[in-house]
Motif scaffolding. Sequence first.
Motif, PDB file in Angstrom:
ATOM      1  N   TRP A 134     -12.434 -54.501   7.878  1.00  0.00           N
ATOM      2  CA  TRP A 134     -11.119 -53.959   8.028  1.00  0.00           C
ATOM      3  C   TRP A 134     -10.461 -54.222   6.787  1.00  0.00           C
ATOM      4  O   TRP A 134     -10.292 -55.131   6.141  1.00  0.00           O
ATOM      5  CB  TRP A 134     -10.734 -55.167   9.212  1.00  0.00           C
ATOM      6  N   GLN A 135      -9.665 -52.995   6.749  1.00  0.00           N
ATOM      7  CA  GLN A 135      -8.628 -52.841   5.694  1.00  0.00           C
ATOM      8  C   GLN A 135      -7.354 -52.232   6.295  1.00  0.00           C
ATOM      9  O   GLN A 135      -7.654 -51.033   6.643  1.00  0.00           O
ATOM     10  CB  GLN A 135      -9.208 -51.972   4.782  1.00  0.00           C
ATOM     11  N   THR A 136      -6.418 -52.762   6.233  1.00  0.00           N
ATOM     12  CA  THR A 136      -5.120 -52.522   6.818  1.00  0.00           C
ATOM     13  C   THR A 136      -5.178 -51.776   8.165  1.00  0.00           C
ATOM     14  O   THR A 136      -4.870 -50.513   7.986  1.00  0.00           O
ATOM     15  CB  THR A 136      -4.224 -51.693   5.726  1.00  0.00           C
ATOM     16  N   GLY A 137      -5.862 -52.366   9.112  1.00  0.00           N
ATOM     17  CA  GLY A 137      -5.807 -51.824  10.338  1.00  0.00           C
ATOM     18  C   GLY A 137      -6.931 -50.929  10.701  1.00  0.00           C
ATOM     19  O   GLY A 137      -7.268 -50.338  11.766  1.00  0.00           O
ATOM     20  N   GLU A 138      -7.941 -50.429   9.596  1.00  0.00           N
ATOM     21  CA  GLU A 138      -8.798 -49.438   9.624  1.00  0.00           C
ATOM     22  C   GLU A 138     -10.040 -50.151   9.465  1.00  0.00           C
ATOM     23  O   GLU A 138     -10.497 -51.024   8.500  1.00  0.00           O
ATOM     24  CB  GLU A 138      -8.564 -48.350   8.686  1.00  0.00           C
ATOM     25  N   LEU A 139     -11.111 -49.624  10.105  1.00  0.00           N
ATOM     26  CA  LEU A 139     -12.456 -50.120   9.721  1.00  0.00           C
ATOM     27  C   LEU A 139     -13.136 -49.299   8.772  1.00  0.00           C
ATOM     28  O   LEU A 139     -13.407 -48.045   9.083  1.00  0.00           O
ATOM     29  CB  LEU A 139     -13.279 -50.265  11.210  1.00  0.00           C
ATOM     30  N   VAL A 140     -13.462 -49.829   7.652  1.00  0.00           N
ATOM     31  CA  VAL A 140     -13.805 -49.014   6.347  1.00  0.00           C
ATOM     32  C   VAL A 140     -15.263 -49.521   6.096  1.00  0.00           C
ATOM     33  O   VAL A 140     -15.556 -50.611   5.715  1.00  0.00           O
ATOM     34  CB  VAL A 140     -12.864 -49.146   5.246  1.00  0.00           C
ATOM     35  N   LEU A 141     -16.042 -48.271   5.821  1.00  0.00           N
ATOM     36  CA  LEU A 141     -17.374 -48.709   5.419  1.00  0.00           C
ATOM     37  C   LEU A 141     -17.551 -48.238   3.779  1.00  0.00           C
ATOM     38  O   LEU A 141     -16.976 -46.980   3.605  1.00  0.00           O
ATOM     39  CB  LEU A 141     -18.582 -47.836   5.959  1.00  0.00           C
ATOM     40  N   THR A 142     -17.770 -49.201   2.876  1.00  0.00           N
ATOM     41  CA  THR A 142     -17.900 -49.077   1.536  1.00  0.00           C
ATOM     42  C   THR A 142     -19.446 -48.435   1.152  1.00  0.00           C
ATOM     43  O   THR A 142     -20.347 -49.184   1.728  1.00  0.00           O
ATOM     44  CB  THR A 142     -17.392 -50.079   0.556  1.00  0.00           C
ATOM     45  N   ALA A 143     -19.469 -47.529   0.551  1.00  0.00           N
ATOM     46  CA  ALA A 143     -20.923 -47.106   0.284  1.00  0.00           C
ATOM     47  C   ALA A 143     -20.923 -46.927  -1.139  1.00  0.00           C
ATOM     48  O   ALA A 143     -20.000 -47.043  -1.975  1.00  0.00           O
ATOM     49  CB  ALA A 143     -21.201 -45.648   0.862  1.00  0.00           C
ATOM     50  N   MET A 144     -22.380 -46.470  -1.725  1.00  0.00           N
ATOM     51  CA  MET A 144     -22.640 -46.431  -3.030  1.00  0.00           C
ATOM     52  C   MET A 144     -23.532 -45.467  -3.324  1.00  0.00           C
ATOM     53  O   MET A 144     -24.444 -45.095  -2.307  1.00  0.00           O
ATOM     54  CB  MET A 144     -22.780 -47.775  -3.723  1.00  0.00           C
ATOM     55  N   PRO A 145     -23.640 -44.529  -4.349  1.00  0.00           N
ATOM     56  CA  PRO A 145     -24.458 -43.351  -4.539  1.00  0.00           C
ATOM     57  C   PRO A 145     -25.797 -44.234  -4.614  1.00  0.00           C
ATOM     58  O   PRO A 145     -26.361 -45.259  -5.120  1.00  0.00           O
ATOM     59  CB  PRO A 145     -24.200 -42.995  -5.854  1.00  0.00           C
ATOM     60  N   ALA A 146     -26.801 -43.407  -4.059  1.00  0.00           N
ATOM     61  CA  ALA A 146     -28.242 -43.592  -4.071  1.00  0.00           C
ATOM     62  C   ALA A 146     -29.064 -42.418  -4.723  1.00  0.00           C
ATOM     63  O   ALA A 146     -28.743 -41.347  -4.867  1.00  0.00           O
ATOM     64  CB  ALA A 146     -28.809 -44.132  -2.759  1.00  0.00           C
TER      65      ALA A 146
END
Length: 166
Positions: A134-146
Amino acid sequence: MSQYVITVDTGVRDLRAADHLLLELAAELALPRGAFGCTHLVRGERPRVVFSFTTASEEPARRLTAKEYEVTAGAPDEVGRAVVYPGSDALTGTMTVAELLSASAIDRVTVLGSPGEPPPDQRLMTRSHVRPQWQTGELVLTAMPAAGGTLVPFEVPDPTPCCADH
């Protein structure tokens, strides 16, 4: 529909163990569709991982209290790491960012080191371990390059413990 948010302190200190216990409790409680189960890191004199559950009734709080867990009303903070959330069980294999967003409660995807959001057709290998925050009321997925131009969730399913080779 009313929403109830509770914090559950089981005393667990390890994040992997916390994920496992949270999933066990969610199954035991038979949480309804739309429920959330998150982990929260507590620092200070007694560092540990606590859970928050968002449900449609107060019944889970009563059942968890009966198991002698410390249960309080409300969430411990606004930055929980979602383990159980709408659509979480559908996020397996490789899918596009658009498919991930439409199949789950995740609001958006960000990529480490990149401005803006990835294109909707960007492929993401879930590794069956998708833990948005949760970030400022939003559900955020952090991804990275693969490899191969794909993305993977930043959090790996089986991290190597610090100093494992010592």
